[in-house]
Design a protein around this motif. Structure first.
Motif, PDB file in Angstrom:
ATOM      1  N   ILE A  60       0.805  -1.224   0.000  1.00 53.03           N
ATOM      2  CA  ILE A  60       0.000   0.000   0.000  1.00 53.03           C
ATOM      3  C   ILE A  60       0.837   1.273   0.000  1.00 53.03           C
ATOM      4  N   SER A  61       1.889   1.302   0.830  1.00 55.53           N
ATOM      5  CA  SER A  61       2.610   2.585   0.928  1.00 55.53           C
ATOM      6  C   SER A  61       4.060   2.494   0.501  1.00 55.53           C
ATOM      7  N   ASN A  62       4.628   3.650   0.240  1.00 57.98           N
ATOM      8  CA  ASN A  62       6.013   3.769  -0.199  1.00 57.98           C
ATOM      9  C   ASN A  62       6.960   3.455   0.954  1.00 57.98           C
ATOM     10  N   PRO A  63       8.167   2.956   0.635  1.00 52.40           N
ATOM     11  CA  PRO A  63       9.170   2.852   1.691  1.00 52.40           C
ATOM     12  C   PRO A  63       9.567   4.258   2.147  1.00 52.40           C
ATOM     13  N   LYS A  64      10.072   4.358   3.367  1.00 49.02           N
ATOM     14  CA  LYS A  64      10.464   5.673   3.886  1.00 49.02           C
ATOM     15  C   LYS A  64      11.970   5.866   3.867  1.00 49.02           C
ATOM     16  N   SER A  75       6.265  -0.701   5.987  1.00 47.34           N
ATOM     17  CA  SER A  75       6.434  -0.210   4.624  1.00 47.34           C
ATOM     18  C   SER A  75       7.915  -0.092   4.283  1.00 47.34           C
ATOM     19  N   THR A  76       8.781   0.032   5.301  1.00 49.11           N
ATOM     20  CA  THR A  76      10.216   0.040   5.073  1.00 49.11           C
ATOM     21  C   THR A  76      10.811  -1.337   5.327  1.00 49.11           C
ATOM     22  N   ASP A 242       5.610   5.947  -5.525  1.00 51.27           N
ATOM     23  CA  ASP A 242       4.218   5.672  -5.895  1.00 51.27           C
ATOM     24  C   ASP A 242       4.099   4.623  -7.000  1.00 51.27           C
ATOM     25  N   GLN A 243       5.209   4.048  -7.468  1.00 55.17           N
ATOM     26  CA  GLN A 243       5.143   3.060  -8.538  1.00 55.17           C
ATOM     27  C   GLN A 243       5.647   1.692  -8.101  1.00 55.17           C
ATOM     28  N   ASN A 244       6.930   1.576  -7.822  1.00 53.25           N
ATOM     29  CA  ASN A 244       7.450   0.248  -7.499  1.00 53.25           C
ATOM     30  C   ASN A 244       8.843   0.273  -6.883  1.00 53.25           C
ATOM     31  N   VAL A 245       9.184  -0.811  -6.230  1.00 52.96           N
ATOM     32  CA  VAL A 245      10.548  -1.069  -5.770  1.00 52.96           C
ATOM     33  C   VAL A 245      10.979  -2.352  -6.470  1.00 52.96           C
ATOM     34  N   THR A 246      12.131  -2.300  -7.134  1.00 49.77           N
ATOM     35  CA  THR A 246      12.651  -3.491  -7.801  1.00 49.77           C
ATOM     36  C   THR A 246      13.856  -3.988  -7.025  1.00 49.77           C
ATOM     37  N   MET A 247      13.809  -5.277  -6.693  1.00 53.35           N
ATOM     38  CA  MET A 247      14.947  -5.854  -5.975  1.00 53.35           C
ATOM     39  C   MET A 247      15.600  -6.903  -6.867  1.00 53.35           C
ATOM     40  N   ARG A 248      16.941  -6.994  -6.752  1.00 50.82           N
ATOM     41  CA  ARG A 248      17.654  -7.972  -7.586  1.00 50.82           C
ATOM     42  C   ARG A 248      18.181  -9.078  -6.674  1.00 50.82           C
ATOM     43  N   ARG A 249      18.496 -10.202  -7.286  1.00 50.67           N
ATOM     44  CA  ARG A 249      19.051 -11.341  -6.562  1.00 50.67           C
ATOM     45  C   ARG A 249      20.396 -10.970  -5.943  1.00 50.67           C
ATOM     46  N   ASN A 250      20.619 -11.408  -4.695  1.00 52.47           N
ATOM     47  CA  ASN A 250      21.923 -11.236  -4.070  1.00 52.47           C
ATOM     48  C   ASN A 250      22.820 -12.356  -4.585  1.00 52.47           C
ATOM     49  N   PRO A 251      23.878 -12.025  -5.354  1.00 53.62           N
ATOM     50  CA  PRO A 251      24.700 -13.095  -5.954  1.00 53.62           C
ATOM     51  C   PRO A 251      25.419 -13.919  -4.898  1.00 53.62           C
TER      52      PRO A 251
ATOM     53  N   ALA B 285       1.931  12.514  -2.168  1.00 52.21           N
ATOM     54  CA  ALA B 285       2.978  12.594  -1.153  1.00 52.21           C
ATOM     55  C   ALA B 285       2.504  13.486  -0.010  1.00 52.21           C
ATOM     56  N   PHE B 286       1.810  14.579  -0.369  1.00 53.04           N
ATOM     57  CA  PHE B 286       1.288  15.503   0.631  1.00 53.04           C
ATOM     58  C   PHE B 286       0.226  14.796   1.475  1.00 53.04           C
TER      59      PHE B 286
END
Lengths: 607, 330
Positions: A60-64, A75-76, A242-251, B285-286
């Motif tokens: 739902i929410s963005n990381p901080k 969210s974080t 507001d869109q996405n967080v992309t995570m990559r594989r830890n080699p 954001a606000f």
């Protein structure tokens, strides 16, 4: 000349590409093997998978920030939790404690010293070696460093207000000494370990060039993701608000499957930020998300599409989520102002609280507000905890044979009220105090939470049937919290988060706890029951024997539910989750771990 | 004219300070603060809470907090830090291209709305009380009266459940389909952006069209009844020339000043749609800062929106003077 430069540049590019792609040359001897699909292990119902693919889920929410130490909320931590690992962890299936960065540990005879033996030959996601220095750094320079703002310190504090002493024995051995025996310390030592080589520069204690408190703003959202380093399965690669967080594989992740395949299986793990749960449901139905935590109300529509679209809706009405939901009865109402004498005397009467417990029509709440997907709750300890008193023994099956049940009964409630002299004295249909004034109690919950508002309406309706007047007034969440802490509320319906460790509720249930909001004056003058609860909570942490602790916590839960009744429990929502059938091992999902909730992220794969 | 603009700009400063003081007091009056949620966490002790309250300066009186904040702005141009991200407030509000996306979405929507509404308004006025006039008015008001969040949700539901766009690999909500999120810019990616942005145009656009159509219609009808229009017709000019050369040019004046007034709408005014359609905007954001009571971000946002409001007013006045020679400021 120009050509040479170009060739050199090209070579550099090739090498840097290699540097990014490389991992362990062979499986480290101390790698953690996840026994997927092997009988007699928690993973018997799982399958070893294949590598590849991008997994999509939503939040739902963005990381901080990317700083796990100073983060306050999920969210974080849903991202930092995937980037980092602790010395120990809880098994995503059984919730039992198991080795993580430490391959084993010994506890001394007196129970005051724990020695952790670390896995050897492991590397951080940037290729730097992992050693005891990282552990010492995390505890001594971060969690226990007064300059660092962290609430992890609150779970490390010992009953005598001291902190554990963490010392390095050698590069792969760490010792923790406590001044008193404290059972939960083992769990607390599972706090995430952070990379010293990447973060020491921000800690004033280690780098006097930076001002005090610099670490608190380190690893913010503006930090270049290439600087983020971890030991967990995935590392943040990019973030779009507001869109996405992309995570990559830890080699360099050190979990392997039984076939010797390095985990995680997914190449990338993408979390879309979708503010509206209605929209995330649509996105799931549209095939844009591979898995989704759903609401009880979403179950019918998803069930109807289940076969056609090829997903599975997990509904387990017997498996409630962590956390508690209750009616708090303020036993200190009007104490400071010298008002509300009648109410205060009433609220302090155990039989009144028991009458209220009989008025909670849990079945009606479950049927009308949760689509049948909730379970009645009676204990302060979460159902999933191995210490839950409904279990037969520590970690055993739930049979609820010792459950304290206040069944819904208007007769019993009326009888209890009659017994304490709360009867209708003027014949207007409403019960009165002894001095003839009508009993009229305000019932609050946070406005906008439709489920809680519904519970209030149901309870007030049932109370009215036996002539007890409860006035439901919804108020803003923050106002409600202020009322709670200022002891100005009468009856308040709210909830608290929970977890496997019963002692994490000590701040709530101890008579001098900061969240003992229904009876703050108990800090100076506890009742006999509260004294007993305090003693049981102290006893529960001072034994390292889990079976012994289980018996202690069982008595604690029964005492709270039967005799204290400061909080009258309502119901707890059941676990509901949906995932596309192509997600292998999604069947292991539970309130503790889901593919999209992080806990199963490393072992899920695409079929 | 220049002195007028300079004077108006200078007036903005005290106005913004008054706005900021009132806003600060309002935030203070709001029950609870940033740490209220942490208070309900069983694992956080009172000591930790007290420490955090002191670290954030929340233990000081409201006027002291306001003064310290204002002093930082005057002395260092520092509008404060977000409690949540530990980063400057404007960075927190605008990061990741939010400002750009806000303006792109609003500007394109506004352009489209105007390009459609003005001709429709003219058509409506020239076909007064005819069935086509009533039909246009009806649909205009329909768009105005459907709540944006509902329209947006219904639209997405139609796409997913009825048209089943997922079968064609198309996504709903957000700016791009999953496969384009990390991809470099290309024609396909741009096309995908258009696919994701048209619901916003439709939802936000329809809510503003009714007003514009009615303004244009009313204004043109007023003009058409003026004597110079009769004169033009009497001269035997073709009806087209009468309408477009003589009437519309005068009738559009009030709308030009509306254009300036809609400047603040560029950065605010589409919150609900942005939440449902998952668009990255400054307002979201606000809004989340409001929910978390991240007070300096709220202040930063309010100042930013106020500034746009004041600038919008100024621009409206300037535009009015520019299109209407009868108006002169001194």
């Amino acid at each position: 000349m120009k050509k040479t430069v170009l060739v050199l540049l090209g070579l550099l590019l090739v090498f840097s590409a290699l540097a990014i792609a490389q991992g362990y040359e062979t499986m480290p001897a101390d790698a953690k093997i996840i026994p997927l699909g092997q009988a007699d292990t928690p993973y018997a119902d799982a399958q070893p998978g294949v590598r590849g693919g991008i997994f999509y889920c939503a939040t739902i929410s963005n990381p901080k920030k990317w700083n796990d130490v100073t983060a306050h909320e999920t969210s974080t931590t849903q991202y930092t939790g995937l980037m980092l690992e602790g010395l120990i962890s809880t098994n995503p299936v059984t919730v039992a404690i198991e080795p993580e960065l430490a391959k084993s540990w010994d506890v001394s005879e007196d129970g005051l010293t724990i020695t952790f033996h670390l896995r050897q030959g492991l590397k951080w996601s940037d290729g730097e070696p992992f050693t005891a220095d990282d552990v010492i750094f995390s505890f001594n320079d971060l969690y226990l460093n007064e300059d660092v703002e962290t609430d992890t310190r609150d779970i490390l504090v010992l009953p005598d207000d001291s902190y554990p002493v963490v010392t390095k024995i050698d590069d792969y051995t760490v010792q923790v000494t406590t001044s008193v025996v404290f059972r939960p310390i083992l769990n607390s030592m599972g706090a995430n370990i952070l990379p010293k080589h990447a973060l020491a520069q921000y800690v004033h204690k280690l780098n006097p060039d930076v001002p005090v408190g610099t670490f608190n703003s380190a690893w913010g959202l503006d930090t270049d993701p290439s600087e983020l380093v971890g030991m967990g399965p995935f590392i943040v690669e990019s973030y779009t608000p507001d869109q996405n967080v992309t995570m990559r594989r830890n080699p360099y992740y050190y979990h392997y499957d039984p076939n010797g395949v390095q985990l995680p299986y997914f190449d990338k793990y993408v979390v879309l930020t979708v503010a509206s749960q209605d929209v995330s449901l649509l996105k799931f139905r549209n095939g844009e998300l591979d898995a989704l935590g759903i609401r009880a109300a979403d179950v019918p529509i998803l069930k109807s599409e289940e076969a056609q679209k090829g997903f599975t809706v997990l509904v387990n009405p017997d498996l409630p989520n962590y956390g508690t939901s209750w009616i708090g009865i303020n036993e200190d109402i009007g104490l400071a102002e010298g008002t509300h004498d009648n109410e205060r005397a009433l609220f302090r009467t155990r039989d009144f609280r028991a009458a209220l417990a009989h008025l909670v029509d849990k079945q009606a709440i479950i049927d009308s507000l949760y689509n049948g997907l909730a379970v009645p709750q009676w204990s302060p300890v979460s159902y999933l905890s191995p210490f839950y008193a409904g279990r037969d023994y520590y970690g055993g099956p739930v049979t609820e044979k010792d459950a304290v049940i206040f069944e819904y009964s208007l007769d019993k409630a009326a009888e209890l009220l009659d017994g304490i002299g709360i009867v209708d004295r003027d014949g207007d249909g409403w019960r009165d105090y002894e001095d003839g004034t009508r009993v009229e109690i305000e019932l609050n919950t946070n406005a906008g939470n439709t489920v809680r508002e519904g519970i209030c309406l149901i309870v007030a309706d049932r109370a009215a049937k036996i002539g007890l007047k409860l006035n439901f007034v919804p108020v803003d969440f923050n106002t409600l919290v202020n009322k709670l802490f200022a002891s100005t509320g009468e009856l308040i319906i709210l909830g608290l988060t929970g977890g496997p460790e019963p002692n994490n509720g000590a701040n709530v249930y101890k008579s001098d706890g900061g969240l003992h909001f229904w009876h703050y004056s108990a800090a100076d003058n506890p009742t006999e029951v509260e004294k007993k609860i305090d003693e049981l909570l102290d006893a529960g942490v001072s034994t390292l024997d889990n079976d012994k602790a289980f018996e202690i916590y069982k008595e604690y839960q029964i005492t709270l539910a039967k005799d204290d009744l400061g909080l009258v429990y309502t119901v707890n929502s059941a676990f509901t989750y949906a995932y596309y059938n192509k997600v292998g091992n999604g069947n292991l999902s539970s309130p503790v771990a889901t593919p999209g909730g992080g806990g199963l992220a490393d072992i899920c794969y695409f079929k | 004219m220049i002195t007028y603009i300079v004077r108006r700009t200078l007036y903005m400063l005290p106005l913004l300070i008054i706005v900021s003081l009132i806003s600060f007091l309002l935030i203070y009056i709001m029950p609870g603060d940033y740490l209220t949620r942490a208070q309900m966490n069983p694992q956080v002790t009172q000591e930790t809470l007290a420490q955090m309250r002191a670290a954030y300066g929340l233990d000081q009186s409201v006027l002291v907090q306001y003064w310290l904040w204002l002093k930082q702005i005057i002395l260092h141009g520092n509008f404060g830090m977000s409690f949540e991200t530990m980063r400057p407030v404007f960075w927190t509000l605008f990061m990741g291209g939010r400002l750009m996306w806000t303006i792109i979405v609003s500007l394109t929507t506004m352009l489209l709305t105007w390009m459609i509404s003005i001709p429709l308004g003219i058509y409506s006025a020239t076909h007064q009380y005819k069935p086509s006039d009533h039909t246009l008015t009806f649909f205009g008001f329909l768009g105005l009266s459907i709540p944006n969040f509902f329209f947006a949700l219904v639209l997405l539901w139609l796409l997913v459940a009825v048209f089943k766009v997922g079968n064609h690999g198309l996504g709903v909500g957000g700016l791009f389909d999953n496969r384009f999120i990390a991809a470099p810019w290309s024609l396909a990616k741009f096309g995908n952006l258009l696919w994701h942005i048209w619901p916003a145009w439709l939802v936000i656009g329809t809510s503003g069209m009714a007003g514009l159509i009615r303004y244009m219609r009313g204004s043109l009808l007023d003009t058409l009844s003026l004597q110079y229009v009769q004169t033009a017709r009497a001269k035997g000019l073709p009806e087209r020339t009468v309408i477009y050369k003589h009437a519309v040019r005068n009738a559009i004046n009030p709308l030009v000043s509306m254009l300036g007034m809609s400047l603040p709408g560029l950065v605010s005014g589409s919150l609900i749609t942005a939440i449902v359609l998952n668009l990255p905007t400054v307002e979201r954001a606000f809004f989340s800062a409001l929910q978390m009571q991240d007070q300096y971000v709220i202040m930063g946002g309010l100042l930013f929106f106020s500034l746009f409001l004041l600038l919008g007013n100024l621009i409206a006045d300037i535009l009015l003077a520019w299109v209407d020679p009868r108006i002169r400021y001194s």
